[in-house]
Design a protein around this motif. Structure first.
Motif, PDB file in Angstrom:
ATOM      1  N   ASP A  76       0.863  -1.174   0.000  1.00 41.54           N
ATOM      2  CA  ASP A  76       0.000   0.000   0.000  1.00 41.54           C
ATOM      3  C   ASP A  76       0.908   1.235   0.000  1.00 41.54           C
ATOM      4  O   ASP A  76       1.446   1.605   1.042  1.00 41.54           O
ATOM      5  N   THR A 115      -5.545   4.505  -3.932  1.00 36.52           N
ATOM      6  CA  THR A 115      -6.252   3.746  -2.896  1.00 36.52           C
ATOM      7  C   THR A 115      -6.002   2.251  -2.995  1.00 36.52           C
ATOM      8  O   THR A 115      -6.496   1.502  -2.175  1.00 36.52           O
ATOM      9  N   GLU A 116      -5.241   1.825  -3.995  1.00 36.56           N
ATOM     10  CA  GLU A 116      -5.024   0.394  -4.199  1.00 36.56           C
ATOM     11  C   GLU A 116      -3.568   0.021  -3.979  1.00 36.56           C
ATOM     12  O   GLU A 116      -2.669   0.853  -4.115  1.00 36.56           O
ATOM     13  N   ASP A 117      -3.353  -1.240  -3.671  1.00 28.32           N
ATOM     14  CA  ASP A 117      -1.992  -1.759  -3.575  1.00 28.32           C
ATOM     15  C   ASP A 117      -1.346  -1.766  -4.958  1.00 28.32           C
ATOM     16  O   ASP A 117      -2.035  -1.803  -5.977  1.00 28.32           O
TER      17      ASP A 117
END
Length: 128
Positions: A39, A65-67
């Motif tokens: 993250d 907002t995403e890995d």
């Protein structure tokens, strides 16, 4: 006087903890696969928290907002190097920006320093 009242001791202990994290990250990077994710917003927020002071504030702007497909220790070490450079050689507040970039992530560390000298030769700057 206790060690907590002495800012030099407190600073040395904080730097020792940072060094311990650096060593753990470098050891963890040995044999890592490229299939790892992390993250980037969380990693950047931790770096900002560690490096920000009232004299040289470091702020985070993040639109992700995403890995992403990146090992957390690699990102942490890269951010530490860039932040160290900005804080040692730059000027004013420092901003870390984390943005999506296609299937990757773009991370920028910016300060208000003078930048590279006009006479700088190719290859001047950070190396790894």
């Amino acid at each position: 006087m206790s060690w907590q009242a002495n800012p030099d001791v407190a600073t040395a202990l904080a730097r020792a903890r940072d060094l311990e994290t650096t060593i753990a990250d470098l050891l963890a990077l040995r044999g890592r696969s490229t299939a790892e994710t992390c993250d980037p917003q969380r990693i950047a927020a931790e770096a900002v928290r560690r490096r920000s002071t009232t004299a040289r504030p470091v702020t985070l702007r993040s639109d992700i907002t995403e890995d992403v497909a990146l090992a957390a220790p690699a990102l942490r070490q890269s951010l530490d190097v860039l932040l160290d450079n900005a804080l040692r050689h730059g000027d004013g507040p420092v901003t870390v920006t984390v943005e999506p970039y296609g299937n990757a992530v773009l991370i920028e560390v910016a300060d208000r320093g003078a930048g590279m000298a006009a006479a700088a030769q190719p290859g001047t700057g950070l190396r790894w």
